[in-house]
Design an enzyme around this catalytic site. Structure first.
Site, short mmCIF file in Angstrom:
data_model
loop_
_atom_site.label_atom_id
_atom_site.label_comp_id
_atom_site.label_asym_id
_atom_site.label_seq_id
_atom_site.Cartn_x
_atom_site.Cartn_y
_atom_site.Cartn_z
N GLY A 27 7.91 -26.56 -7.65
CA GLY A 27 7.06 -27.52 -6.98
C GLY A 27 7.89 -28.38 -6.05
O GLY A 27 9.11 -28.19 -5.90
N SER A 28 7.25 -29.38 -5.45
CA SER A 28 7.91 -30.18 -4.43
C SER A 28 9.10 -30.96 -4.97
O SER A 28 10.08 -31.19 -4.25
CB SER A 28 6.90 -31.14 -3.80
N GLU A 30 11.28 -30.05 -7.02
CA GLU A 30 12.41 -29.18 -7.35
C GLU A 30 13.01 -28.51 -6.11
O GLU A 30 14.02 -27.82 -6.22
CB GLU A 30 11.99 -28.07 -8.33
N GLU A 49 3.55 -22.51 -16.56
CA GLU A 49 4.82 -23.00 -17.10
C GLU A 49 5.08 -22.55 -18.53
O GLU A 49 6.23 -22.31 -18.91
CB GLU A 49 4.88 -24.52 -17.00
N HIS A 72 7.96 -28.27 -13.22
CA HIS A 72 7.53 -29.15 -12.14
C HIS A 72 6.92 -30.43 -12.68
O HIS A 72 5.78 -30.43 -13.18
CB HIS A 72 6.53 -28.42 -11.25
N HIS A 279 0.51 -23.10 -44.85
CA HIS A 279 -0.52 -23.09 -43.80
C HIS A 279 -1.85 -23.64 -44.29
O HIS A 279 -2.63 -24.15 -43.49
CB HIS A 279 -0.71 -21.67 -43.27
N GLY A 398 3.34 -20.94 -34.47
CA GLY A 398 1.88 -20.89 -34.43
C GLY A 398 1.22 -21.24 -33.13
O GLY A 398 0.01 -21.08 -33.01
#
Length: 536
Positions: A27-28, A30, A49, A72, A279, A398
């Site tokens: 993105g801008s 980076e 991402e 980003h 769980h 998970g």
């Protein structure tokens, strides 16, 4: 020292540490990092991402080195957090860098600016920093890499304002950290004495064994004391050859069932695992009376919260080497080997049992297997034994959407074919990674077991008398067509008569140079026996 820019110093550090494959979604904030992008670096684009983090994790597990991830700003970090959580719990070393707006704008709450960036990914990173000065960025990244690679390994996070990359900084020299450490000789001698004196020992193997490549040491100890060996509940890795006569099975994540499996043993030694991963709620005590636990792991926090037993804070390989040297070779009778289920001989529809039997027949013994099909995990463990260290990966945490990009990154690590077994629900969390697999010709065979919904959630609902469970039906997805739209060759099968030829093409007929392939299989639903393993 020669003065250089933050970007140039960082490129040198990445090259020195072997992090020349960069995973991300740019993105801008980076863009300045990519100025004069070096020819010996490869950028692997993830279309979301979480997929980028999952692919980086697979690559890190395949290479044994930390992987570099570029996210980003706040939105990218937010999208990635489920995968960051998995990486943290599964101890995957990642160096995650997120873009921040320019330092001169931060006080003005700018567009794409991140408020309190270091708090955002916590507590699921080992370190979280935004350097105080631009000149500190390379040194902070070097520290972050060392933290990521120190046991227990895991992801780290650094926020970098976008104008820092062009600022001046000193080059950073990469230095090694030798992070193996072991328990005291007295503690290991006391454990050896208990193993010598006990009647029925057991080992519980967790993901730490695979993470530290400690299988030879575990095998030596198990065979020396003739211990039954179990895999810890919901482990994200392999850790012991499942065809070995001492292997007993997989512990369930339910307190009463777990205690029952371990009740026949008077001494249990847990290796690289928290043991008590549950769980569903259960009022049973963690262990039956008469079962004594010893726990070996490098994480002092894990040692602190375990509800019972004696913990030895140690890395595994040196501790197990010393332990095997002082424990006596036992003449006790080994436990009987577990009984495997009979193969399915005939069926009038595709069932998970039939599919996984046929997959096992075609799966080379050295093939890497990745799984994210929670509805069918017990069946897979029963019918597709994994016999080599590093031969199996799944989500031990998970958060769905891990398996598909994990398989892509793992295949890119050494360019050897990976077989990835997915549920239909899991696949849709990160299906964008198919695009990356095609672009990089990642040798992955994706086998989608389509039961028309979130079968694991349905099964858990039935456990607590909730049936039906709303929001668990997701039928009608054409996975073969979806894969083809990304450019990934695909087949489908719905009848037993079609299964063999389809698997032959997807598993046996493809080499490491043939790129990705997807096989969409319509299978019968689960019967609700989640966490009721087929063998005791």
């Amino acid at each position: 020292m020669t003065t250089t820019t933050v970007r140039e110093a960082t490129v040198g550090l990445l090259r020195d540490t072997g992090m020349t494959t960069v995973f991300g979604n740019p993105g801008s904030t980076e863009l300045r990092m990519f100025r004069d992008w070096p020819d010996d670096f490869e950028y692997v684009l993830g279309l979301q991402e979480a997929a980028a983090v999952g692919m980086a994790a697979g690559h890190a597990l395949g290479t044994g080195r930390a992987a570099f991830v570029s996210l980003h700003s706040a939105g990218g970090v937010g999208n990635a957090l489920g995968a960051v959580f998995n990486a943290y719990r599964d101890r995957v070393p990642l160096v995650i860098v997120a873009g921040q707006q320019a330092r001169s704008l931060i006080q003005l709450r700018p567009f794409l600016g991140v408020d309190e960036p270091t708090r955002f990914p916590r507590p699921y990173v080992k370190l979280s920093r935004q350097p105080e000065r631009a000149a500190d960025v390379p040194a902070v990244l070097a520290e972050a890499h060392r933290v990521a690679m120190t046991h227990p390994r895991g992801p780290v996070f650094v926020s970098v304002p976008e104008d820092d990359w062009d600022a001046e900084a000193e080059p950073v020299q990469h230095r090694a950290v030798r992070a193996d450490f072991t328990a005291s000789p007295e503690a290991l001698a006391a454990l050896a004495a208990r193993l010598d004196a006990c009647a029925r020992p057991a080992l519980v193997v967790g993901p730490g064994v695979d993470d530290e490549s400690a299988l030879p040491q575990v095998l030596a100890l198990a065979e020396r004391v003739r211990a039954g060996v179990w895999i810890s509940p919901l482990s994200g890795r392999s850790g012991f050859p499942e065809s070995h006569p001492l292997f007993q099975g997989f512990l369930p994540p339910v307190a009463g069932q777990l205690a029952s499996r371990l009740a026949p043993y008077d001494v249990v030694v847990a290796l690289g695992t928290p043991v008590f991963t549950y769980h569903v709620p259960d009022d049973a005590p963690p262990l039956a009376p008469g079962t004594e636990l010893f726990h070996l792991d490098p994480d002092p926090a894990q040692a602190a919260w375990l509800p019972t037993g004696t913990s030895l804070v140690t890395t595994l390989r040196p501790a197990l080497t010393q332990l095997a040297a002082v424990v006596r070779e036992s003449g006790r009778e080994p436990p009987p080997p577990r009984v495997r289920p009979e193969p399915v001989t005939a069926a009038d529809r595709l069932t998970p049992e039939l599919v996984l039997d046929e997959l096992h027949r075609r799966l080379p013994r050295d093939r890497m297997l990745v799984e994210e099909a929670p509805s069918h995990r017990d069946v897979l463990h029963a019918r597709v034994p994994v016999d080599r260290s590093g031969g199996f990966l799944t989500t031990g945490s998970g958060a769905l959407g891990w398996g598909l990009p994990l398989a892509v990154g793992r295949a890119l690590a050494d360019r050897r074919r990976v077989v990835c077994v997915l549920g239909d629900g899991s696949a849709m969390y990160s299906v964008q990674a198919l695009w990356t697999a095609v672009r990089h010709r990642a040798p992955v065979t994706f086998v989608v077991l389509d039961n028309g919904g979130y079968g694991a959630v349905r099964a858990l609902g039935r456990r607590i008398d909730i049936d039906p469970v709303p929001g668990t039906d997701i039928g009608g997805i054409d996975f073969a067509g979806l894969a083809a739209s990304f450019g990934c060759p695909a087949d489908r099968a719905e009848r037993p008569d079609d299964l063999g030829k389809a698997l032959d093409r997807a598993v046996s007929g493809l080499g490491d140079e043939d790129g990705p392939h997807l096989l969409h299989l319509k299978v019968a639903g689960t019967d609700g026996t989640l966490y009721e393993p087929w063998a005791r």
